[in-house]
Scaffold this active site. Structure first.
Site, short mmCIF file in Angstrom:
data_model
loop_
_atom_site.label_atom_id
_atom_site.label_comp_id
_atom_site.label_asym_id
_atom_site.label_seq_id
_atom_site.Cartn_x
_atom_site.Cartn_y
_atom_site.Cartn_z
CD GLU A 37 -2.58 1.71 0.38
OE1 GLU A 37 -3.38 0.91 -0.13
OE2 GLU A 37 -2.46 2.90 0.00
CE LYS A 38 -1.16 5.55 -4.70
NZ LYS A 38 -1.26 6.11 -5.99
CB THR A 44 -11.38 5.30 -1.91
OG1 THR A 44 -10.31 5.41 -2.83
CG2 THR A 44 -12.41 6.37 -2.20
CE LYS A 54 -22.24 7.83 2.65
NZ LYS A 54 -21.44 7.74 1.45
N GLY A 178 -22.96 16.65 -11.77
CA GLY A 178 -23.24 15.22 -11.63
C GLY A 178 -24.29 15.00 -10.55
N GLY A 179 -25.41 14.40 -10.96
CA GLY A 179 -26.48 14.09 -10.01
C GLY A 179 -26.52 12.61 -9.71
CB ILE A 182 -20.25 11.68 -5.40
CG1 ILE A 182 -19.52 10.37 -5.10
CG2 ILE A 182 -19.49 12.88 -4.81
CD1 ILE A 182 -18.07 10.32 -5.56
CG ASP A 305 -13.80 1.31 -6.67
OD1 ASP A 305 -14.66 0.48 -6.35
OD2 ASP A 305 -13.67 2.43 -6.13
CG HIS A 438 -46.79 -2.10 15.13
ND1 HIS A 438 -47.02 -1.27 14.06
CD2 HIS A 438 -47.47 -1.57 16.19
CE1 HIS A 438 -47.84 -0.29 14.43
NE2 HIS A 438 -48.11 -0.45 15.71
P1 NAI Z 1 -21.97 8.38 -10.77
O1 NAI Z 1 -21.61 7.59 -11.94
O2 NAI Z 1 -22.90 7.81 -9.74
O3 NAI Z 1 -22.64 9.76 -11.22
C1 NAI Z 1 -22.02 10.66 -12.10
C2 NAI Z 1 -23.10 11.48 -12.76
O4 NAI Z 1 -22.49 12.53 -13.49
C3 NAI Z 1 -23.93 10.68 -13.74
O5 NAI Z 1 -25.29 10.75 -13.41
C4 NAI Z 1 -23.60 11.34 -15.09
O6 NAI Z 1 -24.68 11.34 -15.98
C5 NAI Z 1 -23.23 12.75 -14.66
N1 NAI Z 1 -22.39 13.44 -15.65
C6 NAI Z 1 -21.27 12.97 -16.26
N2 NAI Z 1 -20.78 13.88 -17.12
C7 NAI Z 1 -21.59 14.97 -17.07
C8 NAI Z 1 -21.60 16.23 -17.70
N3 NAI Z 1 -20.69 16.56 -18.61
N4 NAI Z 1 -22.59 17.12 -17.40
C9 NAI Z 1 -23.53 16.78 -16.49
N5 NAI Z 1 -23.56 15.60 -15.85
C10 NAI Z 1 -22.61 14.70 -16.12
O7 NAI Z 1 -20.58 8.83 -10.11
P2 NAI Z 1 -20.25 9.58 -8.75
O8 NAI Z 1 -21.49 10.15 -8.14
O9 NAI Z 1 -19.12 10.49 -9.06
O10 NAI Z 1 -19.75 8.41 -7.83
C11 NAI Z 1 -18.59 7.65 -8.18
C12 NAI Z 1 -18.67 6.26 -7.62
O11 NAI Z 1 -18.56 6.27 -6.22
C13 NAI Z 1 -19.95 5.58 -7.99
O12 NAI Z 1 -19.65 4.38 -8.64
C14 NAI Z 1 -20.62 5.32 -6.70
O13 NAI Z 1 -21.26 4.06 -6.70
C15 NAI Z 1 -19.53 5.40 -5.65
N6 NAI Z 1 -20.11 5.99 -4.46
C16 NAI Z 1 -20.99 5.24 -3.72
C17 NAI Z 1 -21.61 5.79 -2.63
C18 NAI Z 1 -22.59 4.97 -1.90
O14 NAI Z 1 -22.65 3.77 -2.10
N7 NAI Z 1 -23.41 5.56 -1.04
C19 NAI Z 1 -21.36 7.16 -2.20
C20 NAI Z 1 -20.48 7.87 -3.09
C21 NAI Z 1 -19.88 7.27 -4.17
#
Ligand code: NAI
Length: 461
Positions: A37-38, A44, A54, A178-179, A182, A305, A438
């Site tokens: 591990e570096k 992450t 969280k 990005g919606g 994250i 990942d 309940h």
């Molecule tokens: P994501 O893939 O969930 O969402 C990225 C969003 O950015 C997508 O909806 C995409 O359509 C949008 N996007 C991309 N390019 C765009 C542009 N040019 N303009 C507007 N919208 C654009 O990736 P995110 O949220 O960055 O998360 C990364 C990873 O981390 C995911 O695989 C996720 O599963 C993991 N993660 C998991 C969590 C959890 O399990 N609670 C919490 C945070 C992250």
């Protein structure tokens, strides 16, 4: 006994969720293990992802509870957010878990090697000039926050989630690009802290990987909370201004804010560490494996990942354990990716497992799929918490439940039962006959199954 001439039984490159889980399981099975591990063991998830975010979201929940306390007859006043206090709490949680994990690695007699490893042969990793060989190699180098071409993350005004976790002050305003997971988690936390948030999402809906009903409910609640989002709107450009950033989206609309958080996905960490040179099969930077997580090179596995699929810590844990057992000859069952639970911890939470309605209809045919939406309006505990949402079941006609999708405060904690239902291929009637406590929110899962089995209690058939 392992042959000392061949070095270790297992050499693992990367000590995040996938790598360290593999190491711990491999030593349990009597294998000699080196873990390289570096940075910090835990990766992450522990240091820059799941755990600190969280904690931030929990602090946000405390802020909301204080702000909304009068609804419950409690008189309290939210006078501000002390980010140094929030950060101290968050960092304290991470530090405690990190210490515990380091202790476990030490006690397990894993050879922990600090440094940046590079693959230099099919069974050899080089770390700072030292060669470490193993009968098996496990690639577990994880992921990084991606950006999009032409968009520079400067760590000041244009930031990634790693920077967002360590802000000294609550930003007055923010644009989130990005919606996805994250994006909505930070939007939720920051809004609770008082930030004016705008999400920009290229796809037609927020959390687009989830069932469409979940997106609708999250959008409805976000709208009510005052979180602005613009869906179906790809990002075009960003300019620095005197006070922050000016973001242009498709169609020419401009949004100004103090900072721009880029949350457009995470890319695999696979460049410059010898994978390509050694002939590891890759696609767009991801390492390709079969369902047993074996790469094209005998004895070389990949987990976490860097393997195409959902980038989730618990998927990494499961894959790490799987690989250790495969190497030890236990012949474990390949992992069903649909059976991996997913939780998005925004307010309201989104929790799901199995297939969305759309995917189930593609797989089984529209006439073979039945669904049931149980509204949390009928669930006593959800009413006590003043949360809205639903439990949606996707079932096969005369068959098992193949998808569970939930939205509402705290529904992430309900995913445990949903995950057993999906993975044990339970029929609605199997679950309906089991008694649910309940009043709990968990009871909503029981009620939904009663209804899908044709005998609703506090619901309609
Ligand atoms: P994501 O893939 O969930 O969402 C990225 C969003 O950015 C997508 O909806 C995409 O359509 C949008 N996007 C991309 N390019 C765009 C542009 N040019 N303009 C507007 N919208 C654009 O990736 P995110 O949220 O960055 O998360 C990364 C990873 O981390 C995911 O695989 C996720 O599963 C993991 N993660 C998991 C969590 C959890 O399990 N609670 C919490 C945070 C992250």
């Amino acid at each position: 006994m392992s042959d000392p001439n061949l070095g270790y039984d297992v050499v693992i490159l990367g000590g995040g969720s996938g790598g360290y889980a593999c190491a711990l399981r491999a030593v349990q099975l009597g294998l000699r293990v080196a873990l390289i591990e570096k940075d910090k063991v835990g990766g992450t998830c522990l240091h820059r992802g799941c755990i600190p975010t969280k904690a931030l979201l929990h602090a946000a929940e405390v802020a909301d509870s204080t702000r909304e306390s009068a609804q419950f007859g409690v008189l309290a006043e939210l006078t501000g957010i002390d980010m140094s206090g929030v950060n101290a709490y968050k960092d304290g949680v991470v530090a405690k878990l990190y210490k515990g994990l380091q202790g476990m690695i030490k006690a397990a007699k894993i050879d922990y090697i600090e440094g940046t490893g590079k693959l230099v042969g099919k069974n050899t990793v080089e770390v700072d000039g030292r060669r470490i060989t193993g009968k098996n190699l496990v690639l577990a180098t994880g992921s990084y926050s991606k950006s999009i071409p032409g968009l520079d993350i400067d760590g000041e005004r244009v930031i990634s989630s790693e920077h967002a976790l360590n802000l000294g002050e609550v930003p007055a305003s923010a644009v989130i690009l990005g919606g996805g997971v994250i994006g909505v988690e930070f939007a939720s936390a920051w809004h609770s802290f008082g930030t004016d948030v705008t999400i920009i999402e290229a796809l037609p809906r927020l959390v687009a990987a989830e069932d469409a009903d979940c997106s609708k409910q999250v959008e409805r609640t976000f709208r009510k909370r005052g979180i602005t989002f613009k869906t179906g709107k790809p990002f075009e450009s960003v300019k620095h201004t005197d006070t922050g950033v000016s973001v242009t989206i498709q169609g020419g609309e401009v949004v100004e804010a103090e900072l721009l958080l880029v949350a457009v996905g995470r890319g695999p960490v696979t460049q410059g560490i010898g994978y390509e040179e050694q002939g590891v099969g890759m696609d767009r930077g991801f390492v390709l494996t079969d369902e047993r997580l074996r790469t094209n090179i005998p004895g070389v596995y990949a987990v976490g990942d860097i393997v195409p699929g959902m980038q989730l810590a618990h998927r990494g844990f499961a894959q790490g354990i799987f690989v250790a057992e495969d190497i030890a000859g236990l012949d474990p069952q390949p992992i069903d990716e649909n059976g991996i639970p997913r939780v998005t911890y925004c307010e309201p939470e989104v929790a799901s497992v199995g297939l969305t309605e759309e995917k189930a209809k593609e797989k089984y045919g529209a006439d073979k799929v039945k669904t049931y939406n149980y509204n949390l309006g009928g669930n006593g505990k959800s009413q006590i918490l003043k949360t809205q949402g639903f439990v949606k079941l996707v079932g096969v006609v005369d068959g098992p439940v193949v998808g569970v999708h939930m939205v509402g405060s705290r529904v992430g904690e309900l995913i445990g039962e949903a995950q057993l239902i999906y993975n044990w291929e339970a029929f609605p009637s199997d679950v309906a006959q089991l008694i649910h406590m309940h009043p709990t929110q968990n009871e909503a899962l029981g009620e939904a199954h009663l209804a899908l089995a044709g005998k609703p209690l506090h619901a309609h058939a």
